[in-house]
Design an enzyme around this catalytic site. Structure first.
Site, mmCIF file in Angstrom:
data_model
loop_
_atom_site.group_PDB
_atom_site.id
_atom_site.type_symbol
_atom_site.label_atom_id
_atom_site.label_comp_id
_atom_site.label_asym_id
_atom_site.label_seq_id
_atom_site.Cartn_x
_atom_site.Cartn_y
_atom_site.Cartn_z
ATOM 1 C CD GLU A 876 5.145 -7.839 0.630
ATOM 2 O OE1 GLU A 876 6.110 -7.515 -0.076
ATOM 3 O OE2 GLU A 876 4.939 -8.982 1.045
ATOM 4 N N GLY A 877 0.139 -5.233 -0.753
ATOM 5 C CA GLY A 877 -0.784 -4.775 -1.779
ATOM 6 C C GLY A 877 -0.878 -3.265 -1.879
#
Length: 915
Positions: A876-877
């Site tokens: 997700e980063g």
């Protein structure tokens, strides 16, 4: 009827068809050649591509009646096998192209025709070919697919062999390598069955479900008449809310005491009200899909249409009615309160900027539509197969709603063709569960793409208002925020999502004083579901652009402004939640990224000189920082098991759900890194995954938690087994020796993030995540000054994920996120219910929309103290902040500041005209 004689994969087949069927339907339904997939069903995605007389053919829109007799048809099943892969299939494995794998057969068949006609294509020609043949991939970002075609071409030209492409471990180590995921070969040969494929193997008495869905966004239901539909051919039962055995509600598992709702606001089948377009009102169960869908047209629903509040500001109007009577439309609030009162600082600071931003209702757009089936198993359990990425979570959410005791419900994850988070919410699990209970028969429900897009959840739009103060040197002094999350009509996870704004607005920046309020608003647009980044894209849409605006105001380079304000151990920097980050890696990360940023700036200047066409095009380099935490808030945990087998192999059991991110290779690698000390090789480790009847509760595959939480649990279980097998002399017991000594063969590993705490409900102060990931986004864009069209021509991402567990998987996650970030920034939206109803119209990027020039740089000298083998997550980063970086690059190129996405040409052109 029409008789057809076709040469299919080299074999003559005689078929009698009605004529209206598509070629895809004939291949899949009559011949069970299910490697041909049906995604969009409209010729937009290429998942159905096969070869007909040497030409790439979109079989979902090709009528069988128009296929000439004796046509030579090739499908994925005919070009290679598990034992003898085609060079394209081998290259697809080597480059990690088969992530979820749903689109892989269509791409491979398309590429086969290209290489037969052009044995030495350029990279541009490969992209153009895929673009022309409408090949879509939502997982990979396309670059690995181009790499694979180029390498396959080398094999076909005799320059290298297939074996040269494949990674082979040395010293029995696969951690940090490009070892292929266990599912890859099946995916590239078409033998990996997805949900729609499995439905074809169900018993003959299986009932097919068609939904009766709302065509308005808000209404009272005055009556439902099913009598005419019940008389239609093939119909077995029409089910309404009156037939649901349980509470007819899906619980949102509200956990925050400040939430003003009760969490039981989402009906399985609408009873009193319609809350959004596409809500399910009834289910028609029939012998065929065609009969079910035809009968569904004859269910009559009497509605009293109500005002529809399609955005957070509309639902907050003083005259707006309560969408859920008794619960205010603004039903949750979180405040990040850190340090001193910010008001005096804002009044006296020498530099203050204030801005508004909007992050859109991004659709997930997996190429595989949602699908599920259900039946009563041999133990009397309602057994549901679906794309769920939280089988134990969904078990808890639907039990009471469908009316069964927990021990009588079993959830199994299908091989899933991408979800990107939407399946963190139960979508059709409760529907098929109810249908199986009511009819007593196996049931199946397979969405078309229209239903997929209109029915399932979307990224919740964020309305961000940010104010930032800095001293005369550019040190950030304070941040204020007042933000809204439009979460649609259903509260599930709305509070958790909104809390993310208290955790990620200002993340990565040393801000001593914060007053940031965020509220969740109920509306009648699409309900909010998890999407990669979960709250971070909204947070950084406001917070990072505010940083860029402050840098511009002060005349400081935007990269250096971020670097000077990042977390620093020397200054005791803390997160917005007042805790220290897990590692202080950002100073080093900016140092690593600096030459890449400078190179991108110089590249943009060169393009302006050489390709500007007298000002028609302008180029600019942007920057942003994205941060994400790994885990569900607070004391998250996971469980896995390890068992020694009679053949001296090991079976690992976990519920690490896979939606393309590589749960199988993750489980295998975490287990092998420990088990290899006893000599176990990867092929001696078996995986049993994702079945609540057989595997432990590992927690949902969301929040970038699995690599850390379940990875640790697998590591612990493997260590416990190894410790039991270890003899005093340092050698290891065999299965026979373990049995002889009466030692247990199976071990339960559990890992708990005990260092974490929940965030305080009043201030959001706490320590919510045990591990974080960091990504510096560095795009270069081209802006057409005449039309406003923006194209990303290069993207560099410099990331710190701790230890890399599998290089190919991490590369794929990052490149896929870059592509989705470009879509979020420039084209993707689900706003207009009449327009945004197909992959094409929702703005999904095609191959030519994503640059071939992608650089991935990793920093690995900050292993995470609490990560397995030092690893963080990586899902997700990379999607936390590509979009503000692209908007910042537009500003760098043109001086036009865009603060809303998608920045479609008309939006950019308006900003240019306003300069």
């Amino acid at each position: 009827m029409i008789k057809k004689i076709l040469m299919i994969n080299g074999t003559q087949r005689t078929l009698v068809v009605e004529g209206h069927e598509s070629l895809a339907e004939v291949l899949r339904d009559r011949l069970l050649l299910t490697g041909c997939k049906i995604g969009c069903g409209e010729g937009h995605c290429g998942a159905c591509n096969v070869i007909v007389d040497g030409k790439v053919t979109r079989s979902c829109i090709t009528k069988i009646a128009k296929v000439p007799d004796y046509a030579k048809i090739e499908t994925i099943e005919g070009i290679g096998t598990l034992e003898d892969l085609h060079p394209l299939q081998a290259a697809w494995i080597a480059h990690g192209c088969a992530q979820c794998g749903f689109c892989s057969p269509g791409f491979i068949m398309s590429a086969k025709v290209l290489l037969e006609n052009n044995p030495s294509p350029s990279r541009t020609e490969v992209r153009e070919w895929f673009n022309k043949n409408r090949n879509l991939c939502r997982c990979t970002g396309y670059k690995p697919l181009i790499d694979a075609v180029m390498d396959a071409a080398r094999v076909l030209r005799g320059e290298i062999t297939k074996e040269d492409l494949m990674f082979q471990p040395t010293d029995n180590r696969i951690l940090g390598t490009s070892y292929a995921r266990p599912s890859a070969a099946a995916k590239v040969t078409g033998s990996w069955d997805f949900g729609a494929d499995e439905i074809k193997t169900l018993p003959e008495d299986t009932l097919q479900i068609a939904l009766v869905q709302a065509e308005v966004s808000h209404a009272w239901i005055k009556g439902i008449d099913t009598s005419q539909a019940e008389q239609m051919p093939g119909v077995y039962r029409v089910i309404t809310y009156k037939d649901v055995p349980g509470k007819n509600r899906i619980t949102g598992l509200i956990t925050f005491p400040t939430n003003k709702g009760d969490g039981w606001d989402r009906p399985i089948l609408c009873d009193e009200k319609v809350f959004q377009y596409g809500d399910a009102i009834a289910m028609v169960c029939a012998d065929t899909v065609a009969h079910a869908r035809e009968a569904a047209k004859y269910v009559k629903v009497d509605l009293e249409v109500l005002p529809a509040y399609m955005s957070a500001p509309e639902a907050m109007d003083p005259d707006a009615m309560e969408i859920h009577p008794g619960t205010p439309n603004v039903y949750y609030e979180t405040n990040c309160i850190k340090g001193e009162d910010t008001a005096p600082i804002m009044e006296t600071a020498p530099n203050v900027i204030e801005m508004d931003a909007y992050c859109s209702r991004q659709p997930h757009m997996p190429i595989e539509p949602d699908v599920a089936y259900a039946y009563m198993d041999e133990e009397g359990r309602v057994t549901i197969h679906s794309k769920s990425i939280g089988i134990h979570l969904h078990h808890a959410m639907i039990c009471a709603g469908i009316g069964v005791e927990p021990e009588k419900l079993r959830l199994i994850q299908l091989h899933a063709g991408g979800t990107f988070g939407y399946k963190f919410s139960p979508t059709i699990e409760a529907l098929v569960g109810v249908a199986a209970l009511v009819t007593g028969r196996p049931v199946a429900l397979n969405f078309n793409m229209y239903q997929m897009i209109t029915y399932t959840g979307k990224r919740s739009p964020g309305f961000m208002h940010i104010k930032l103060a800095a001293d005369e040197k550019g040190k950030i002094l304070a941040l204020e925020g007042d933000n809204l999350i439009d979460h649609g009509p259903y509260s599930e996870f709305g509070d958790l999502l909104t809390m993310r704004l208290s955790q990620f607005v200002g993340a990565g920046v040393d801000i001593p004083n914060i007053r940031n309020r965020s509220r969740t608003v109920c509306t009648n647009h699409a309900y909010g579901a998890a999407f990669r980044g979960y709250g971070a894209p909204q947070s950084f849409m406001g917070g990072d652009i505010a940083m860029d605006m402050m840098a511009a105001k002060m005349g400081i380079d935007p990269f250096e402004f971020r670097a000077m304000n990042c977390y620093k151990e020397s200054e005791g920097s803390t997160t917005p939640n007042g805790c220290k980050p897990d590692v202080y890696c950002l100073e080093d990360l900016y140092d690593l990224a600096r030459p890449y940023y400078q190179k991108n700036k110089a590249y943009a200047e060169t393009l302006n000189r050489e390709k500007g066409e007298n000002g028609k095009f302008k180029y600019g380099a942007g920057v942003s920082l994205g941060v994400y935490g790994c885990g569900l808030d607070g004391v998250d945990s996971s469980e896995a098991w390890a068992e020694l087998n009679p053949d001296n192999t090991v079976t690992i059991y976990d519920s690490w759900e896979d939606h393309g991110q590589g749960a199988d290779i993750g489980t295998l690698t975490h287990a092998h890194e420990t088990l290899r000390q006893a000599g176990f090789t990867p092929d001696q480790i078996k995986l049993v995954m994702n079945d609540t009847g057989k595997t432990p509760n590992s927690g949902p595959a969301g929040g970038s938690r699995s690599n850390v939480m379940t990875g640790n649990a697998v590591r612990v279980a493997s260590e416990m087994l190894i410790n039991a097998m270890r003899k005093p002399d340092g050698t290891y017991r065999t299965y026979e020796e373990m049995v002889e000594e009466k030692l247990p063969l199976k071990y339960e590993g559990k890992w708990v993030a005990t260092a974490c705490t929940d965030c305080d409900q009043e201030t959001a102060q706490g320590n919510p995540f045990s591990v974080y990931m960091y990504c510096i986004n560095l795009p270069v864009v081209q802006v057409n000054m005449e039309t406003g069209k923006v194209k990303v021509v290069k993207f560099t991402m410099v990331s710190d994920f701790g230890t890399i567990i599998n290089k190919t998987v991490v590369d794929g996650q990052v490149m896929g996120a870059i592509a989705q970030g470009i879509g979020l920034a420039l084209s993707e939206d689900f706003e207009d219910l009449k327009k945004h109803t197909s992959l094409l119209k929702c703005g999904i990027p095609y191959p030519n929309d994503i640059p071939d020039d992608i650089e991935l740089v990793y920093q690995e000298n900050h292993p995470r103290p609490l990560g397995p083998y030092g690893a963080a997550g990586c899902g997700e980063g990379p999607l936390a902040a590509p979009h503000p970086a692209i908007l910042n690059a537009i500003y760098s190129a043109t001086g036009a500041r865009i603060t809303r996405v998608p920045a479609r040409p008309e939006v950019v052109k308006a900003a240019l005209d306003a300069l």
